[in-house]
Design a protein around this motif. Structure first.
Motif, mmCIF file in Angstrom:
data_model
loop_
_atom_site.group_PDB
_atom_site.id
_atom_site.type_symbol
_atom_site.label_atom_id
_atom_site.label_comp_id
_atom_site.label_asym_id
_atom_site.label_seq_id
_atom_site.Cartn_x
_atom_site.Cartn_y
_atom_site.Cartn_z
ATOM 1 N N ARG A 203 0.508 -1.101 -0.256
ATOM 2 C CA ARG A 203 -0.196 -0.309 -0.289
ATOM 3 C C ARG A 203 1.091 1.382 0.132
ATOM 4 N N ILE A 204 1.856 1.670 0.999
ATOM 5 C CA ILE A 204 2.853 2.684 1.056
ATOM 6 C C ILE A 204 4.158 2.255 -0.680
ATOM 7 N N ARG A 205 3.856 1.741 -0.670
ATOM 8 C CA ARG A 205 4.126 1.774 -2.276
ATOM 9 C C ARG A 205 3.225 2.514 -3.455
ATOM 10 N N ARG A 206 1.718 1.816 -3.067
ATOM 11 C CA ARG A 206 1.297 2.388 -4.669
ATOM 12 C C ARG A 206 0.943 3.448 -4.125
ATOM 13 N N ASP A 207 0.353 4.229 -3.012
ATOM 14 C CA ASP A 207 0.247 5.292 -2.879
ATOM 15 C C ASP A 207 1.226 6.059 -2.680
ATOM 16 N N HIS A 208 2.446 6.032 -2.006
ATOM 17 C CA HIS A 208 3.258 7.018 -1.549
ATOM 18 C C HIS A 208 4.937 7.536 -2.859
ATOM 19 N N ILE A 209 4.878 5.997 -3.160
ATOM 20 C CA ILE A 209 6.749 6.314 -3.883
ATOM 21 C C ILE A 209 5.798 5.818 -5.689
ATOM 22 N N GLY A 210 7.352 6.520 -6.164
ATOM 23 C CA GLY A 210 7.171 5.977 -7.820
ATOM 24 C C GLY A 210 8.142 5.727 -7.394
ATOM 25 N N ILE A 211 7.558 4.538 -8.810
ATOM 26 C CA ILE A 211 9.304 3.972 -8.930
ATOM 27 C C ILE A 211 9.836 3.765 -11.219
ATOM 28 N N VAL A 212 10.606 4.127 -11.504
ATOM 29 C CA VAL A 212 11.535 4.195 -12.090
ATOM 30 C C VAL A 212 12.665 3.470 -12.597
ATOM 31 N N PHE A 213 12.294 1.782 -13.222
ATOM 32 C CA PHE A 213 13.550 1.140 -13.165
ATOM 33 C C PHE A 213 14.293 2.197 -15.097
ATOM 34 N N GLN A 214 15.520 1.817 -15.292
ATOM 35 C CA GLN A 214 16.076 1.208 -16.435
ATOM 36 C C GLN A 214 15.389 1.346 -17.772
ATOM 37 N N GLN A 215 15.104 0.007 -17.273
ATOM 38 C CA GLN A 215 13.735 -0.435 -18.748
ATOM 39 C C GLN A 215 12.612 -0.021 -18.132
ATOM 40 N N ALA A 216 11.831 0.370 -19.018
ATOM 41 C CA ALA A 216 10.565 0.518 -19.023
ATOM 42 C C ALA A 216 9.340 0.099 -18.696
ATOM 43 N N ASN A 217 9.677 -1.286 -18.630
ATOM 44 C CA ASN A 217 8.554 -2.475 -18.518
ATOM 45 C C ASN A 217 6.822 -1.727 -18.563
ATOM 46 N N LEU A 218 6.686 -1.284 -19.297
ATOM 47 C CA LEU A 218 5.687 -1.149 -20.444
ATOM 48 C C LEU A 218 4.686 -2.159 -20.273
ATOM 49 N N LEU A 219 3.626 -2.031 -20.474
ATOM 50 C CA LEU A 219 2.858 -3.394 -20.941
ATOM 51 C C LEU A 219 2.511 -3.222 -21.969
ATOM 52 N N ALA A 220 2.810 -3.927 -22.971
ATOM 53 C CA ALA A 220 3.228 -4.568 -24.648
ATOM 54 C C ALA A 220 1.679 -3.459 -25.252
ATOM 55 N N SER A 221 0.459 -4.205 -24.964
ATOM 56 C CA SER A 221 -0.258 -4.015 -25.294
ATOM 57 C C SER A 221 -1.097 -2.606 -25.304
ATOM 58 N N LEU A 222 -0.985 -1.928 -24.082
ATOM 59 C CA LEU A 222 -0.778 -0.933 -24.155
ATOM 60 C C LEU A 222 -0.820 0.646 -24.051
ATOM 61 N N THR A 223 -2.417 1.211 -24.630
ATOM 62 C CA THR A 223 -2.304 2.156 -25.643
ATOM 63 C C THR A 223 -0.947 3.624 -23.747
ATOM 64 N N THR A 224 -0.592 4.471 -23.823
ATOM 65 C CA THR A 224 0.344 5.838 -23.749
ATOM 66 C C THR A 224 -0.721 5.767 -22.530
ATOM 67 N N LEU A 225 -1.387 6.712 -22.417
ATOM 68 C CA LEU A 225 -2.644 6.504 -21.852
ATOM 69 C C LEU A 225 -3.292 5.161 -20.884
ATOM 70 N N ASP A 226 -3.697 4.381 -21.168
ATOM 71 C CA ASP A 226 -3.776 3.135 -20.317
ATOM 72 C C ASP A 226 -2.599 2.373 -19.693
ATOM 73 N N GLN A 227 -1.647 2.985 -19.924
ATOM 74 C CA GLN A 227 -0.308 2.661 -18.572
ATOM 75 C C GLN A 227 -0.554 3.411 -17.694
ATOM 76 N N LEU A 228 -0.861 4.672 -17.644
ATOM 77 C CA LEU A 228 -1.069 5.797 -16.527
ATOM 78 C C LEU A 228 -2.601 5.203 -15.807
ATOM 79 N N LEU A 229 -3.960 5.109 -16.469
ATOM 80 C CA LEU A 229 -4.982 4.309 -16.339
ATOM 81 C C LEU A 229 -4.855 3.310 -15.547
ATOM 82 N N VAL A 230 -3.900 2.548 -15.416
ATOM 83 C CA VAL A 230 -3.535 1.657 -14.658
ATOM 84 C C VAL A 230 -3.354 1.590 -13.567
#
Ligand code: ADP
Ligand code: MG
Length: 224
Positions: free
Chosen positions: A80-107
């Motif tokens: 919960r603390i990670r979800r609500d209080h911490i933003g994590i950006v690692f070296q590889q973007a690890n985006l979900l291949a099937s999702l649009t840019t907007l949906d990556q954020l909405l998830v």
């Protein structure tokens, strides 16, 4: 201090001995402060971020995130603390291949139970901040490496974290795009009052940071 790490020791099992990855590490980062951690490969930089992110439990020491002591917290509380209080950006973007840019954020908003209508407004604001308006409906393979990294950053800010942890964000980018990412992180840190820790190899990235720490053999020291 929004992120406070006190006297952290982290060891990994290494045959019949233990490898000390973090050796009595202290780190405090205030709201709106952009801190960098530099140091050679294997010195413990990613381990420090993993502890700060509550992904790895240290042998001893305390981690406080947004006023909450994470030491001894249950896995559910850490999640919960990670979800609500911490933003994590690692070296590889690890985006979900099937999702649009907007949906990556909405998830992200969906995971934290936010209202869909509100989330879309927030997502569009962040995409504007990282200069990706017009790319909302692209999928990761239709974006450049720099654009994917900017989606990654916007996604990390979706749930209004107080702490932003960034591991080698420029390593997959050319020099100019790397510089743009670091400037963007500096701007977002100030604008959103984030306590940001960026691990980097790239010494030219240090021109826009407030504080520089050096990691060597698991020991962290602040540069003057
Ligand atoms: P850096 O990010 O500075 O390259 P790391 O934090 O990844 O350094 O690693 C620090 C030390 O801990 C290295 O010696 C590495 O091999 C070791 N290490 C990292 N992760 C693990 C792990 N999961 N298990 C065992 N040893 C690890
Ligand atoms: Mg690393």
């Amino acid at each position: 201090m929004t992120l406070k790490i006190t006297d952290i020791v982290l060891t990994y099992p290494d045959g019949d001995r233990a490898l000390t990855a973090l050796d009595h590490v202290e780190l405090a980062v205030a709201p709106g402060e952009f801190a960098a951690v530099v140091g050679p490969s294997g010195s413990g930089k990613s381990s420090l971020l993993a502890v700060a992110a509550t992904l790895v439990t240290p042998d001893s020491g305390t981690v406080t995130v947004a006023g909450q002591d994470v030491t001894g917290a249950s896995q559910a509380t850490k999640t919960r603390i990670r979800r609500d209080h911490i933003g994590i950006v690692f070296q590889q973007a690890n985006l979900l291949a099937s999702l649009t840019t907007l949906d990556q954020l909405l998830v992200m908003a969906h995971l934290s139970g936010g209202r869909p209508g509100k989330a879309e407004g927030r997502a569009r604001e962040l995409l504007a901040a990282v200069d990706l308006l017009g790319k909302e409906h692209k999928r990761p393979h239709q974006l450049s490496g720099g654009e994917r990294q900017r989606v990654n950053i916007a996604r990390a800010l979706m749930n209004r974290p107080e702490v932003l942890l960034v591991d080698e964000p420029t390593s997959a980018l050319d020099h100019r795009r790397g510089e743009q990412i670091v400037t963007l992180l500096a701007d977002l840190t100030r604008e959103h009052g984030l306590a940001t820790v960026m691990v980097t190899h790239d010494l030219s990235a240090l021109t826009s940071v407030d504080t520089t720490f050096t990691m060597a053999d698991g020991r962290l020291s602040q540069q003057e």
